[in-house]
Structure formats: C-alpha cells, structure tokens
Write a protein that holds these residues in place. Structure first.
Motif, PDB file in Angstrom:
ATOM      1  N   SER A  95      13.652   3.243 -12.493  1.00  0.00           N
ATOM      2  CA  SER A  95      13.832   4.646 -12.857  1.00  0.00           C
ATOM      3  C   SER A  95      13.948   4.776 -14.373  1.00  0.00           C
ATOM      4  O   SER A  95      14.683   4.023 -15.017  1.00  0.00           O
TER       5      SER A  95
ATOM      6  N   ARG B 203      15.118   7.531 -15.694  1.00  0.00           N
ATOM      7  CA  ARG B 203      16.211   8.476 -15.957  1.00  0.00           C
ATOM      8  C   ARG B 203      17.552   8.038 -15.387  1.00  0.00           C
ATOM      9  O   ARG B 203      18.595   8.548 -15.805  1.00  0.00           O
ATOM     10  N   ARG B 204      17.550   7.091 -14.446  1.00  0.00           N
ATOM     11  CA  ARG B 204      18.807   6.743 -13.789  1.00  0.00           C
ATOM     12  C   ARG B 204      19.068   5.238 -13.745  1.00  0.00           C
ATOM     13  O   ARG B 204      19.926   4.788 -13.008  1.00  0.00           O
TER      14      ARG B 204
ATOM     15  N   ASP C  95       9.566   7.212 -10.970  1.00  0.00           N
ATOM     16  CA  ASP C  95       9.523   8.675 -10.992  1.00  0.00           C
ATOM     17  C   ASP C  95       9.624   9.244  -9.583  1.00  0.00           C
ATOM     18  O   ASP C  95      10.222  10.304  -9.362  1.00  0.00           O
TER      19      ASP C  95
ATOM     20  N   ASP D  69      13.202   9.136  -8.618  1.00  0.00           N
ATOM     21  CA  ASP D  69      13.915  10.225  -9.281  1.00  0.00           C
ATOM     22  C   ASP D  69      13.638  11.566  -8.606  1.00  0.00           C
ATOM     23  O   ASP D  69      14.534  12.414  -8.509  1.00  0.00           O
ATOM     24  N   ALA D  70      12.405  11.774  -8.149  1.00  0.00           N
ATOM     25  CA  ALA D  70      12.082  13.029  -7.470  1.00  0.00           C
ATOM     26  C   ALA D  70      12.909  13.191  -6.199  1.00  0.00           C
ATOM     27  O   ALA D  70      13.377  14.291  -5.883  1.00  0.00           O
TER      28      ALA D  70
ATOM     29  N   ASP E 147      16.458  14.015  -7.291  1.00  0.00           N
ATOM     30  CA  ASP E 147      16.489  15.397  -7.755  1.00  0.00           C
ATOM     31  C   ASP E 147      16.542  16.371  -6.582  1.00  0.00           C
ATOM     32  O   ASP E 147      17.293  17.356  -6.602  1.00  0.00           O
TER      33      ASP E 147
ATOM     34  N   ALA F 252      19.997  16.585  -5.049  1.00  0.00           N
ATOM     35  CA  ALA F 252      20.908  17.389  -5.867  1.00  0.00           C
ATOM     36  C   ALA F 252      20.644  18.873  -5.668  1.00  0.00           C
ATOM     37  O   ALA F 252      21.579  19.678  -5.548  1.00  0.00           O
ATOM     38  N   ASP F 253      19.364  19.252  -5.623  1.00  0.00           N
ATOM     39  CA  ASP F 253      19.021  20.663  -5.419  1.00  0.00           C
ATOM     40  C   ASP F 253      19.476  21.157  -4.050  1.00  0.00           C
ATOM     41  O   ASP F 253      20.029  22.248  -3.912  1.00  0.00           O
TER      42      ASP F 253
ATOM     43  N   SER G 187      19.920   9.908  -2.941  1.00  0.00           N
ATOM     44  CA  SER G 187      19.079  10.892  -2.245  1.00  0.00           C
ATOM     45  C   SER G 187      19.604  11.230  -0.854  1.00  0.00           C
ATOM     46  O   SER G 187      18.831  11.660   0.004  1.00  0.00           O
TER      47      SER G 187
ATOM     48  N   ARG H 239      12.082  21.746  -1.248  1.00  0.00           N
ATOM     49  CA  ARG H 239      13.254  22.491  -0.793  1.00  0.00           C
ATOM     50  C   ARG H 239      12.884  23.393   0.383  1.00  0.00           C
ATOM     51  O   ARG H 239      13.704  23.629   1.280  1.00  0.00           O
TER      52      ARG H 239
END
Length: 549
Positions: free
Chosen positions: A328, A330-331, A419, A422-423, A426, A429-430, A450, A516
């Motif tokens: 990742s 970002r993480r 990535d 990370d998706a 993400d 979290a949403d 996740s 979502r």
C-alpha cells in the motif's frame, strides 16, 4: 505503473444493469435455470483421445479441452450477478448423487456441461457485489493465466531436480516479500497452503528455537514448567490448533488482554510474559495480528516488539489479512514494527487477489528454518548442495503456486495491488460513516482495514407510540436470523461473529470494484430480512434514512 482502474479492469465483473440506485448492480433475481448451450454451432462430441495425457503429441487436444473449459466458465461468470442460487442443500446433494462416477461420458465438452449444471450453476462467486462475508477476493486475471500454466506443467516444488528454475522464481518472490516486510537480507521463507499452515510452521520454528536454546529435545523435558504461546483473544484460531498439533496442548496458549480497540495490549503482554517466567514456564512465542479476523485490527507491532526484544521472545506476526498493506502506498505505516518480527504470515490469496492457495511464512533469521530440516537419501540428501524446499517445508509434494503472484506482479505491478487494497479500506470507512448515521443500525466501531461490524436495531413503536430501538435480546436474535435468511436466498452473503459476548453481523470488502451503492443494496436486503423476522412484534418504524447510500 498500474492503478486501481487497471486492476479493476483485470478482475472479472458482471455488467452494470442500470438500476434505479446509481452504480448499483442487481442482487435480487430468481435462481438461474440450467444454462443453455451457447449460440452457434455446438462443439461436436469427440471420442476419448487415445492418449488422454498432456504431452507433445496431445497439445492440440489440450487446446481444445481448455477452450471448452474457458467457454463454460466465461458463460457462468457473465451470468453470475449474485453470490449463489440459494438452492437448498438437499437439492444440491441430489445433483451430486445423480452423477455415476463409474459411467464416464467419454467426452470433455459433455462432461464440462454436466459439471456446469452440478457445480458452476450453484458455485459461490466472490466477485458478485452481494458477497461481503469472508476474506475472499476476486482473482487477478494474470494469476489465473499463471494458474493454468502451473496445472499443466505440474511442477513439484519439493526438490530442485523436480522444479529447477521454478524453485529460483519462488525464492526470488520470497526475498521480495521479505524485503517489503523489512526483514533483512538473512530472511528466508516458504510458500504454504494458507494462513493456518503458515502460522503452524512459524510456531513449530519458535518451539524448536525455545528448546534448542535450553539444550532440550522435547517439550516435556521442561516439566514442571511448560512452553507457552502468548496471544490475544482476537488471534486466529489456528494459533490454538497449532499448539495442539505441536504437542503443547490448547491450554498452552495464554490469552493477553486487549485495549479498548481490541488490539493486543503491550503493557498487559509484559505482565503476562513476566508471570509465565516467574511460574517456571518458557514463552516460546508471542503472536501479534496484523488484521484480526473479526474487526480487522492491527496490533501495535512496534510496542509489542519492544516487549519481545526486552525479554528475548520470538515474535510472530500473523499478517494473513493485513499483508496487502506491504504494497500500500497510503497505509504501509500500519505495519510499522513488522520488520522486527521473528516470523511473518502473509496470505497472498487474500489481499494480493490471488487464487487459493497462495500463502507464505517468512522468517527474519533464515537459519532458524534449519531447525526443522529433514533429509531423505532418496530425495534430498544433505550433501547434495542444491536448493531443495522440502528440506524445511511442512509439505513434500507442493504445487508451484508462487507463479501466480509472479505473473500478477509482472503484469499489474505492486502499486496496483496496493491501490486495490486501499480502495477496499476506503470503502469500509465510507460504509461505516454511512451506517453511523442510520437510526436503525448499531455500528460496533470504526474500521481499521476493510471489515465493518454492525447489527440491526430496528425502530419499533414503543408503549407511548414513539420510535424505540428493539431491545438487546431482540437485536441479538436478529443477527443469526438475518444471516441465515440471506444465506438461504443467495442474493447477498454476510458473516456473523460474537464480540464482547454479543452477536454481530460482519461485512468484509475485498473487491475494489464494490461501490457504496452495492453495499446499500445489501443493507436493504438485511433490513428486509429483519422486518420479516420482526413481524410478530409491533410494526417496525421506517428509518429516516433507508440505506447507506
């Protein structure tokens, strides 16, 4: 360099259906009837080949058989818009029992069509948008291409003379993974069948290291003391199973308290480790988890490593779930401290989007792998001087599963895999933010990876007529009922678990293409199942916000 869209394009997806919810994909439809033959000229039946085995003279027959298989599979994937058909077990058993294994069809296309009716029509499809239950991922197309090669060549990874360059490829991948984890140039490892085997292998090495350090050969030589494994109650069940398999006993696993976020508490770990030593016991290993099964928590690895280093303890990090964070962008920081582990489990068939099976155990001090080395004169004599993985693997005959990850990295690249991870995080979290705003949903806690844990608390008319959440006991009962109803229908699949003594529903996102809106459709089905189960109670009051979209 590939990005999330590049990886999404490489993962099988059903076509969008233009539903009223923007971006949503269909979840509710009747079970698929048996798939009709594809349009066009059918593949003519062929007599069984005189030589039914792959070799230079049957290459054309191989191409025909693989083409027929791909046609059947692609037809099934295109039609798989829900996780499964929902057919009851009795019906599925009847399909299986109707096949006479002593009466071969003598024709590959016919046998494939039969298999499609019996299996593929009722398979569980992890790429379907309604599948959010377990740590199952859609698989990267390059990995599927490599899987075909691995099956056809049928390399056995136990000895160099059966694998040659395949052993070198696997070792290069293990070096790459160890470098990503920061384990240093002396690290070694081996591919395994999954996290359970990787954890067992790591704890076997820890046991042998603890005994060797004391000049002992067997755990019972420590009596009246015992070997202990320290782990939190959130550690994977394979830790306890490994303790039993290794002759330590299930009660050799000592549970370390967790903090308010259900992560292993380093201060409590220090106390438990010191108490074990004071009682005459030997701590063979401490198990920290990077991605717990229930909540997706990452234990504070650096602080846990401090405790282990101060006491000279073997630290095993079970990163079966969280291993994808190694790539990742970002993480990656969530795994800070993993480089200090004695051993690490990584499941590539989870967050690296590989077909089952693809896992590895990595060991910082590669020499520790030799603690379980065994040499057989007919297979891997000690003096042979070539790299034989059977020296230290728990398996003898072993498939070349590493090639799937190799081709994935060569086509997509590590950044694209990271990535995609990370998706998924993400999205969790949403979804958690959306659920926190729903008056009829109880969110357990904010996710770290996740996984989202929640349960229904439908609003019913209270004694004064005001909307009131159902009581705890009713909410508890809804968890199992909702999960079972969804599983029986097949339009969506969610998981259930128990945390802090209460049952919860669980969604785990491992498909970077899930939206979502897809999750909102799953939650609509969850609510509908809950309303049906609540029918005998006062009429549910509609939530102000009816979805998590």
């Amino acid at each position: 360099m590939c990005t999330v869209p590049a990886l999404r394009a490489a993962l099988p997806q059903p076509p969008p259906l233009g539903l009223p919810i923007p971006g949503a994909r269909a979840l509710v439809r009747p079970p698929r009837p048996p798939t009709p033959a594809p349009p066009g000229d059918p593949v003519p039946p062929t007599a069984p080949a005189a030589d039914p085995f792959l070799r230079e003279t049957t290459a054309d027959a191989y191409v025909a058989a693989m083409s027929a298989a791909v046609d059947v599979l692609s037809r099934s994937v295109r039609g798989a818009r829900r996780p499964h058909t929902g057919a009851p077990q009795q019906e599925l058993q009847a399909l299986v029992d109707a096949v006479d294994l002593d009466a071969p069809l003598g024709d590959t296309p016919a046998a494939l069509e039969e298999l499609s009716r019996v299996w593929l029509d009722h398979a569980v499809w992890f790429h379907a948008p309604g599948y959010v239950a377990h740590l199952n991922c859609p698989v990267a197309l390059p990995a599927l291409a490599a899987d075909l090669l691995a099956s056809a060549v049928n390399t056995s990874m136990d000895t160099y003379d059966q694998s040659r360059v395949a052993t070198l490829l696997e070792r290069r991948l293990l070096d790459w993974a160890a470098e990503r984890a920061g384990l240093g140039p002396g690290a070694r490892g081996v591919f395994t069948s999954g996290g359970t085997q990787s954890n067992t292998h790591a704890l076997l090495l820890a046991r042998e290291a603890a005994l060797a350090a004391r000049g002992l050969a067997r755990p019972d030589e420590l009596l009246p003391g015992r070997l202990r494994v320290l782990a939190s109650d959130q550690a994977h069940f394979s830790v306890t199973r490994a303790a039993r398999l290794l002759g330590l006993g299930a009660d050799a696993v000592v549970r370390v308290p967790t903090d308010a976020r259900h992560r292993l508490d380093p201060a409590a770990l220090a106390r438990v480790a010191d108490d074990a030593r004071a009682a005459g016991d030997v701590v063979a290993a401490v198990v920290a988890t990077a991605g717990t099964t229930d909540l997706g928590r990452v234990d504070p690895l650096a602080a846990v490593a401090d405790v282990c280093d101060e006491r000279g303890l073997w630290l095993h990090v079970d990163a079966a779930y969280g291993g994808g964070l190694l790539v990742s962008r970002r993480r990656r920081h969530l795994l800070d401290g993993v480089e200090r582990a004695s051993s690490v489990t990584v499941d590539f068939h989870k967050t690296f989007f590989q077909p089952v099976a693809s896992s590895a155990v990595l060991v910082r001090d590669g020499a520790a792998m030799d603690l379980v080395a065994h040499h057989a004169a007919y297979l891997n004599p000690r003096e042979e001087g070539v790299p034989n993985h059977v020296d230290t693997s728990l398996q003898t005959t072993r498939r070349f599963d590493a090639v799937k990850l190799w081709l994935t990295l060569r086509v997509l690249g590590a950044d694209a895999v990271g990535d995609a991870v990370d998706a998924c995080v993400d999205l969790a979290a949403d979804v958690a933010e959306d659920l926190a705003r729903q008056p009829d949903v109880e969110l357990h806690s904010a996710p770290e990876l996740s996984t989202v844990v929640f349960r229904l608390r439908p609003l019913v008319a209270g004694p004064d007529g005001a909307p009131t959440p159902v009581d705890e006991g009713t909410a508890d009962a809804l968890v199992g009922g909702v999960r079972d109803r969804l599983a029986a229908d097949g339009a969506a699949v969610v998981a259930r678990t128990v945390l802090d003594g209460r049952p919860w529903l669980k969604m785990t996102f491992l498909d970077p293409a899930t939206t979502r809106a897809d999750v909102a459709d799953v939650l609509r089905l969850v609510r509908e199942a809950g309303e049906d189960l609540l029918a005998p109670l006062p009429a549910p009051v509609a939530a102000a916000a009816g979805s998590a979209a």
